[in-house]
Design a protein around this motif. Sequence first.
Motif, PDB file in Angstrom:
ATOM      1  N   GLU A 121    -105.133  13.311  79.915  1.00  0.00           N
ATOM      2  CA  GLU A 121    -105.042  13.553  81.126  1.00  0.00           C
ATOM      3  C   GLU A 121    -106.138  14.179  81.743  1.00  0.00           C
ATOM      4  O   GLU A 121    -105.898  14.961  82.967  1.00  0.00           O
ATOM      5  CB  GLU A 121    -103.752  14.329  81.480  1.00  0.00           C
ATOM      6  N   ARG A 122    -107.287  14.348  81.382  1.00  0.00           N
ATOM      7  CA  ARG A 122    -108.270  14.941  81.937  1.00  0.00           C
ATOM      8  C   ARG A 122    -108.805  14.279  83.092  1.00  0.00           C
ATOM      9  O   ARG A 122    -108.665  12.887  83.373  1.00  0.00           O
ATOM     10  CB  ARG A 122    -109.587  14.941  81.048  1.00  0.00           C
ATOM     11  N   PRO A 123    -109.086  14.924  84.284  1.00  0.00           N
ATOM     12  CA  PRO A 123    -109.263  14.119  85.645  1.00  0.00           C
ATOM     13  C   PRO A 123    -110.883  13.352  85.242  1.00  0.00           C
ATOM     14  O   PRO A 123    -111.807  13.662  84.463  1.00  0.00           O
ATOM     15  CB  PRO A 123    -109.783  15.315  86.351  1.00  0.00           C
ATOM     16  N   GLU A 141    -108.122  19.314  70.744  1.00  0.00           N
ATOM     17  CA  GLU A 141    -107.516  18.588  71.578  1.00  0.00           C
ATOM     18  C   GLU A 141    -108.166  17.136  71.719  1.00  0.00           C
ATOM     19  O   GLU A 141    -107.448  16.242  71.857  1.00  0.00           O
ATOM     20  CB  GLU A 141    -107.904  19.453  73.065  1.00  0.00           C
ATOM     21  N   THR A 142    -109.403  16.996  71.319  1.00  0.00           N
ATOM     22  CA  THR A 142    -110.130  15.726  71.206  1.00  0.00           C
ATOM     23  C   THR A 142    -109.506  15.038  70.058  1.00  0.00           C
ATOM     24  O   THR A 142    -109.277  13.652  70.501  1.00  0.00           O
ATOM     25  CB  THR A 142    -111.647  15.800  71.115  1.00  0.00           C
ATOM     26  N   ARG A 145    -121.893  12.148  81.490  1.00  0.00           N
ATOM     27  CA  ARG A 145    -120.846  10.960  81.888  1.00  0.00           C
ATOM     28  C   ARG A 145    -119.634  11.158  81.141  1.00  0.00           C
ATOM     29  O   ARG A 145    -119.681  11.852  80.303  1.00  0.00           O
ATOM     30  CB  ARG A 145    -121.360   9.605  81.742  1.00  0.00           C
ATOM     31  N   GLY A 146    -118.466  10.867  81.857  1.00  0.00           N
ATOM     32  CA  GLY A 146    -117.131  10.965  81.134  1.00  0.00           C
ATOM     33  C   GLY A 146    -116.451  12.359  81.531  1.00  0.00           C
ATOM     34  O   GLY A 146    -116.758  12.741  82.710  1.00  0.00           O
ATOM     35  N   ALA A 147    -115.300  12.318  81.046  1.00  0.00           N
ATOM     36  CA  ALA A 147    -114.451  13.344  81.318  1.00  0.00           C
ATOM     37  C   ALA A 147    -114.849  14.808  81.149  1.00  0.00           C
ATOM     38  O   ALA A 147    -115.802  14.982  80.115  1.00  0.00           O
ATOM     39  CB  ALA A 147    -113.081  13.176  80.698  1.00  0.00           C
ATOM     40  N   PRO A 148    -114.394  15.916  81.548  1.00  0.00           N
ATOM     41  CA  PRO A 148    -114.585  17.245  81.320  1.00  0.00           C
ATOM     42  C   PRO A 148    -114.322  17.574  79.790  1.00  0.00           C
ATOM     43  O   PRO A 148    -113.564  16.816  79.313  1.00  0.00           O
ATOM     44  CB  PRO A 148    -113.808  17.993  82.140  1.00  0.00           C
TER      45      PRO A 148
END
Length: 237
Positions: A207-209, A196-197, A187-190
């Motif tokens: 801005e991850r989809p 980056e995290t 679950r969650g974003a890519p």
Amino acid sequence: MTTEQPSSTPILLKLSTRPEPYPPHVRERLELDAKEIITRYPHPRSALLPLLHLVQAEEGCVTGTGIDFCADHLNLTGAEVTAVATFYSMYRRTPTGDYHVGVCTNTLCAILGGDAIYEALQQHLEIGHGQTTPDGAITLEHIECNAACDYAPVMMVNWEFFDNQTPESALAIADALRAGHQVRPTRGAPLCTFRETARILAGFPDERPGVLEGAPGAPTLAGLEIAAEDDSAGGSR
């Protein structure tokens, strides 16, 4: 009566050298980011936690250089910054791979397979707690509860959830990460890299989809449903 003469042997203090500052072009970029972070708070020192994430995003861990940078911009001492950076486990003290793989080994996850998952990863990756694979891809840790007991045993990669894991599925994820394949959390974003995290945790846009999408699953809602049924039955249970 004799008096003991002071020793003529010099006392050598082993003092660590002061960390080298960031190169000018790096410091200039970080100062712009730091200014943006600090202006969000009524008191500059309140910005310490996100500022530590900012310097961690730069080097993959919190170094002496990063500690000095935070201290300089918040009017704190290096000791004050170090005390905070060493208190919270999310701030790494040694270089971290592209993917920080954390296996929950608290009670529920452990008895449901977390210990077996962690042991399998150690043997497969040939690294121990806090260590990084030679290719710089994975840093492995056993970590504290991630508040995801409803999906135990849980593994996290850069703080994204991988639920209901087994030793076999965990090894497959690790191999895919090292091979450079795209891996999607339960679950969650890519996934993005550890650095980056850290920048996202510093408060910059994610801005991850799909980052704001998703809904709680059935295991998460089970307790609420039981409570609702109990209320509707007049609390007879």
